[in-house]
Design a protein around this motif. Sequence first.
Motif, short mmCIF file in Angstrom:
data_model
loop_
_atom_site.label_atom_id
_atom_site.label_comp_id
_atom_site.label_asym_id
_atom_site.label_seq_id
_atom_site.Cartn_x
_atom_site.Cartn_y
_atom_site.Cartn_z
N ASN A 72 0.83 -1.21 0.00
CA ASN A 72 0.00 0.00 0.00
C ASN A 72 0.87 1.27 0.00
N ILE A 73 1.90 1.25 -0.87
CA ILE A 73 2.83 2.36 -1.00
C ILE A 73 2.79 2.84 -2.45
N PRO A 74 2.42 4.11 -2.68
CA PRO A 74 2.43 4.62 -4.06
C PRO A 74 3.85 4.66 -4.61
N VAL A 75 3.96 4.36 -5.90
CA VAL A 75 5.24 4.35 -6.61
C VAL A 75 5.08 5.24 -7.84
N ASP A 76 6.00 6.19 -8.02
CA ASP A 76 5.91 7.07 -9.18
C ASP A 76 7.30 7.57 -9.56
N VAL A 77 7.34 8.36 -10.62
CA VAL A 77 8.59 8.92 -11.13
C VAL A 77 8.52 10.44 -10.96
N VAL A 78 9.61 11.03 -10.49
CA VAL A 78 9.68 12.48 -10.39
C VAL A 78 9.69 13.06 -11.80
N PRO A 79 8.79 13.99 -12.10
CA PRO A 79 8.80 14.58 -13.44
C PRO A 79 10.16 15.23 -13.75
N PRO A 80 10.66 15.06 -14.97
CA PRO A 80 11.98 15.59 -15.31
C PRO A 80 12.15 17.09 -15.02
N MET A 81 11.09 17.87 -15.22
CA MET A 81 11.17 19.31 -14.98
C MET A 81 11.44 19.60 -13.50
N LEU A 82 10.72 18.92 -12.61
CA LEU A 82 10.93 19.12 -11.17
C LEU A 82 12.32 18.63 -10.76
N TYR A 83 12.70 17.51 -11.31
CA TYR A 83 14.01 16.92 -10.98
C TYR A 83 15.14 17.82 -11.47
N GLY A 84 15.03 18.27 -12.70
CA GLY A 84 16.07 19.10 -13.30
C GLY A 84 16.24 20.43 -12.59
N ARG A 85 15.14 20.99 -12.10
CA ARG A 85 15.20 22.26 -11.37
C ARG A 85 15.51 22.06 -9.89
N CYS A 86 15.61 20.80 -9.49
CA CYS A 86 15.84 20.46 -8.08
C CYS A 86 14.78 21.16 -7.22
N ASP A 87 13.53 21.02 -7.64
CA ASP A 87 12.39 21.68 -7.01
C ASP A 87 11.91 20.87 -5.81
N GLY A 88 12.54 21.09 -4.67
CA GLY A 88 12.19 20.34 -3.46
C GLY A 88 10.75 20.52 -3.05
N LYS A 89 10.25 21.74 -3.15
CA LYS A 89 8.86 22.01 -2.77
C LYS A 89 7.89 21.27 -3.70
N GLY A 90 8.18 21.27 -5.00
CA GLY A 90 7.31 20.60 -5.96
C GLY A 90 7.30 19.09 -5.78
N VAL A 91 8.47 18.51 -5.53
CA VAL A 91 8.55 17.05 -5.34
C VAL A 91 7.93 16.66 -4.00
N LEU A 92 8.09 17.50 -3.00
CA LEU A 92 7.43 17.24 -1.71
C LEU A 92 5.91 17.23 -1.89
N LYS A 93 5.39 18.19 -2.64
CA LYS A 93 3.95 18.24 -2.91
C LYS A 93 3.50 16.99 -3.65
N LEU A 94 4.27 16.56 -4.64
CA LEU A 94 3.96 15.33 -5.38
C LEU A 94 3.87 14.14 -4.42
N ALA A 95 4.84 14.01 -3.54
CA ALA A 95 4.86 12.89 -2.59
C ALA A 95 3.64 12.94 -1.66
N ILE A 96 3.34 14.13 -1.15
CA ILE A 96 2.18 14.28 -0.25
C ILE A 96 0.89 13.93 -0.98
N ASP A 97 0.75 14.42 -2.21
CA ASP A 97 -0.46 14.11 -3.00
C ASP A 97 -0.60 12.61 -3.24
N LEU A 98 0.51 11.94 -3.55
CA LEU A 98 0.45 10.49 -3.77
C LEU A 98 0.04 9.75 -2.50
N ILE A 99 0.57 10.16 -1.37
CA ILE A 99 0.22 9.53 -0.10
C ILE A 99 -1.25 9.75 0.23
N ASN A 100 -1.72 10.99 0.03
CA ASN A 100 -3.10 11.33 0.36
C ASN A 100 -4.11 10.67 -0.57
N ASN A 101 -3.69 10.33 -1.79
CA ASN A 101 -4.62 9.76 -2.77
C ASN A 101 -4.49 8.26 -2.95
#
Length: 102
Positions: A72-101
């Motif tokens: 029961n653990i979501p698995v996904d890929v960090v979008p290249p744009m977020l990864y390339g910009r090293c967007d910690g806030k954006g990737v954190l939001k992605l992780a939280i959204d995956l957990i919540n959904n």
Amino acid sequence: MKILLACSSGMSTSLLVNKMKEAAQAEGIEAEIWAVSQSEVDEEIKKADVLLFGPQMRFLKKKFEPKGEELNIPVDVVPPMLYGRCDGKGVLKLAIDLINNK
């Protein structure tokens, strides 16, 4: 919340992990965030609430989705744009959204 990032050696995501930790602290979110190499994912996934792969490792998503479903653990890929910009806030939001959904 426990956020696991995985890349080929576990090193290329270390800067992103630090940016995510900074973002979590700034927003008052309690989070354990760490990165591992692909060879450690099988064991480390058991400790996580979400697993995110670096874009260069997207091919591993299909391999680990069944294990994620089993745990029961979501698995996904960090979008290249977020990864390339090293967007910690954006990737954190992605992780939280995956957990919540999940």
